[in-house]
Design a protein around this motif. Structure first.
Motif, PDB file in Angstrom:
ATOM      1  N   HIS A  84       0.810  -1.224   0.000  1.00 57.15           N
ATOM      2  CA  HIS A  84       0.000   0.000   0.000  1.00 57.15           C
ATOM      3  C   HIS A  84       0.842   1.272   0.000  1.00 57.15           C
ATOM      4  O   HIS A  84       0.355   2.351   0.296  1.00 57.15           O
ATOM      5  CB  HIS A  84      -0.939   0.022   1.214  1.00 57.15           C
ATOM      6  CG  HIS A  84      -0.242   0.162   2.533  1.00 57.15           C
ATOM      7  ND1 HIS A  84       0.408  -0.887   3.150  1.00 57.15           N
ATOM      8  CD2 HIS A  84      -0.069   1.225   3.362  1.00 57.15           C
ATOM      9  CE1 HIS A  84       0.928  -0.483   4.294  1.00 57.15           C
ATOM     10  NE2 HIS A  84       0.658   0.802   4.442  1.00 57.15           N
ATOM     11  N   LYS A  85       2.127   1.130  -0.354  1.00 56.88           N
ATOM     12  CA  LYS A  85       3.014   2.289  -0.385  1.00 56.88           C
ATOM     13  C   LYS A  85       3.839   2.298  -1.669  1.00 56.88           C
ATOM     14  O   LYS A  85       4.011   1.266  -2.324  1.00 56.88           O
ATOM     15  CB  LYS A  85       3.979   2.260   0.813  1.00 56.88           C
ATOM     16  CG  LYS A  85       3.338   2.395   2.173  1.00 56.88           C
ATOM     17  CD  LYS A  85       4.416   2.364   3.257  1.00 56.88           C
ATOM     18  CE  LYS A  85       3.827   2.467   4.663  1.00 56.88           C
ATOM     19  NZ  LYS A  85       4.890   2.426   5.699  1.00 56.88           N
ATOM     20  N   SER A  86       4.395   3.468  -1.969  1.00 58.34           N
ATOM     21  CA  SER A  86       5.286   3.613  -3.125  1.00 58.34           C
ATOM     22  C   SER A  86       6.671   3.054  -2.838  1.00 58.34           C
ATOM     23  O   SER A  86       7.506   2.970  -3.744  1.00 58.34           O
ATOM     24  CB  SER A  86       5.412   5.093  -3.496  1.00 58.34           C
ATOM     25  OG  SER A  86       5.848   5.846  -2.365  1.00 58.34           O
ATOM     26  N   ALA A  91       9.142   1.324   5.144  1.00 61.69           N
ATOM     27  CA  ALA A  91       9.658   2.674   4.958  1.00 61.69           C
ATOM     28  C   ALA A  91       8.531   3.697   4.876  1.00 61.69           C
ATOM     29  O   ALA A  91       7.346   3.346   4.770  1.00 61.69           O
ATOM     30  CB  ALA A  91      10.520   2.735   3.694  1.00 61.69           C
ATOM     31  N   ALA A  92       8.900   4.957   4.923  1.00 61.98           N
ATOM     32  CA  ALA A  92       7.942   6.053   4.759  1.00 61.98           C
ATOM     33  C   ALA A  92       8.050   6.585   3.337  1.00 61.98           C
ATOM     34  O   ALA A  92       9.168   6.739   2.813  1.00 61.98           O
ATOM     35  CB  ALA A  92       8.231   7.165   5.756  1.00 61.98           C
ATOM     36  N   GLY A 174       5.890   9.930  -4.281  1.00 56.34           N
ATOM     37  CA  GLY A 174       5.801   8.960  -3.195  1.00 56.34           C
ATOM     38  C   GLY A 174       4.420   9.092  -2.581  1.00 56.34           C
ATOM     39  O   GLY A 174       3.845  10.185  -2.557  1.00 56.34           O
ATOM     40  N   TYR A 175       3.868   7.989  -2.061  1.00 58.38           N
ATOM     41  CA  TYR A 175       2.465   8.016  -1.654  1.00 58.38           C
ATOM     42  C   TYR A 175       2.082   6.722  -0.950  1.00 58.38           C
ATOM     43  O   TYR A 175       2.795   5.716  -1.009  1.00 58.38           O
ATOM     44  CB  TYR A 175       1.560   8.164  -2.890  1.00 58.38           C
ATOM     45  CG  TYR A 175       1.984   7.228  -4.009  1.00 58.38           C
ATOM     46  CD1 TYR A 175       1.607   5.882  -4.000  1.00 58.38           C
ATOM     47  CD2 TYR A 175       2.834   7.653  -5.026  1.00 58.38           C
ATOM     48  CE1 TYR A 175       2.036   5.010  -4.970  1.00 58.38           C
ATOM     49  CE2 TYR A 175       3.278   6.791  -6.005  1.00 58.38           C
ATOM     50  CZ  TYR A 175       2.870   5.467  -5.976  1.00 58.38           C
ATOM     51  OH  TYR A 175       3.328   4.594  -6.941  1.00 58.38           O
ATOM     52  N   GLU A 176       0.949   6.757  -0.293  1.00 66.46           N
ATOM     53  CA  GLU A 176       0.223   5.555   0.097  1.00 66.46           C
ATOM     54  C   GLU A 176      -0.989   5.457  -0.819  1.00 66.46           C
ATOM     55  O   GLU A 176      -1.434   6.468  -1.383  1.00 66.46           O
ATOM     56  CB  GLU A 176      -0.217   5.620   1.565  1.00 66.46           C
ATOM     57  CG  GLU A 176       0.939   5.581   2.554  1.00 66.46           C
ATOM     58  CD  GLU A 176       0.468   5.502   4.001  1.00 66.46           C
ATOM     59  OE1 GLU A 176      -0.745   5.253   4.227  1.00 66.46           O
ATOM     60  OE2 GLU A 176       1.300   5.697   4.899  1.00 66.46           O
ATOM     61  N   PHE A 177      -1.526   4.237  -0.981  1.00 65.81           N
ATOM     62  CA  PHE A 177      -2.650   4.091  -1.897  1.00 65.81           C
ATOM     63  C   PHE A 177      -3.583   2.975  -1.454  1.00 65.81           C
ATOM     64  O   PHE A 177      -3.204   2.074  -0.706  1.00 65.81           O
ATOM     65  CB  PHE A 177      -2.158   3.822  -3.325  1.00 65.81           C
ATOM     66  CG  PHE A 177      -1.400   2.516  -3.497  1.00 65.81           C
ATOM     67  CD1 PHE A 177      -2.035   1.361  -3.914  1.00 65.81           C
ATOM     68  CD2 PHE A 177      -0.033   2.451  -3.232  1.00 65.81           C
ATOM     69  CE1 PHE A 177      -1.338   0.172  -4.070  1.00 65.81           C
ATOM     70  CE2 PHE A 177       0.681   1.270  -3.390  1.00 65.81           C
ATOM     71  CZ  PHE A 177       0.021   0.124  -3.814  1.00 65.81           C
ATOM     72  N   ASP A 178      -4.814   3.070  -1.925  1.00 66.92           N
ATOM     73  CA  ASP A 178      -5.815   2.035  -1.714  1.00 66.92           C
ATOM     74  C   ASP A 178      -6.098   1.335  -3.038  1.00 66.92           C
ATOM     75  O   ASP A 178      -5.754   1.842  -4.116  1.00 66.92           O
ATOM     76  CB  ASP A 178      -7.120   2.635  -1.177  1.00 66.92           C
ATOM     77  CG  ASP A 178      -6.975   3.181   0.235  1.00 66.92           C
ATOM     78  OD1 ASP A 178      -6.222   2.581   1.026  1.00 66.92           O
ATOM     79  OD2 ASP A 178      -7.612   4.199   0.554  1.00 66.92           O
TER      80      ASP A 178
END
Length: 210
Positions: A84-86, A91-92, A174-178
């Motif tokens: 769910h992350k780039s 990591a952040a 960079g991002y989080e995603f659904d």
């Protein structure tokens, strides 16, 4: 069918089982060789929402969510805890995680994508549902700032810069995603006695193309 811009409770998707599914058509030839092809350029993901349930209160929450989506009728957001992350899950997200395009001096709109690399092969996955407040963007190795330099269409997964990036400049994000999904059933069957004994219902969820 409409898409409801609401996320399935993340605490309940945490224990769900699922992942990407591909469709491959295989023809066996008389010579023993095979011909393989696929009608899909991108995978679809399947999950079982029932596997994340731990209590009757959880079950009630899922039934309420199911009813509000009218079963299979309306789509919704799903957090895939395994992806769910780039960046790596530990990591952040940082503005340089993913290269999503190159500037040409004219284009201001860039679709968000995520690259999967293995053995010299790269697959670019479209990211249609970034999470609000998590998107960071950069141009040519320098971080840009939301509202000052760009905006984000969180419903379509697009970054729109106020000024077009220079020719040849790498555009990064960079991002989080659904994952956009829907229920893959119009029926939830559960026995309270069985549930209390540890047997959870199967509630299939299927990714949709948006």
């Amino acid at each position: 069918m409409a898409f409801h811009d609401i996320r399935f409770p993340a605490s309940l998707s945490f224990g769900a089982v699922g992942g990407p599914e591909r469709r491959t058509e295989i023809v066996s030839l008389a010579s023993g060789y095979e011909e393989r092809n696929t009608p899909w350029s991108h995978a679809l993901r399947r999950y079982d929402a029932g596997m994340g349930l731990r209590s009757l209160d959880d079950l009630y929450t899922v039934i309420a969510f199911f009813e509000a989506r009218a079963g299979q009728l309306h789509g919704f957001r799903w957090k895939d805890w395994s992806d769910h992350k780039s960046c790596l899950p530990s990591a952040a997200p940082a503005f340089g995680d993913q290269v999503i395009g190159l500037g040409d001096g004219q284009t201001r709109s860039f679709a968000i994508t995520k690259a999967y690399r293995s053995g010299g092969v790269v697959y670019q996955r479209p990211i249609a549902k970034p999470v609000a407040g998590t998107v960071r963007a950069g141009i040519g190795g320098s971080e840009m700032f939301i509202e000052i330099n760009y905006g984000v269409d969180h419903a379509a997964g697009v970054i729109l810069f106020h000024e077009p990036p220079a020719i040849g400049a790498e555009v990064t994000a960079g991002y989080e995603f659904d994952v956009p999904v829907r229920f893959d059933t119009d029926r939830i069957a559960v026995s309270v006695a069985s549930f209390q004994a540890g047997q959870v219902p199967s509630i299939p969820v299927l990714e949709v193309r948006v």
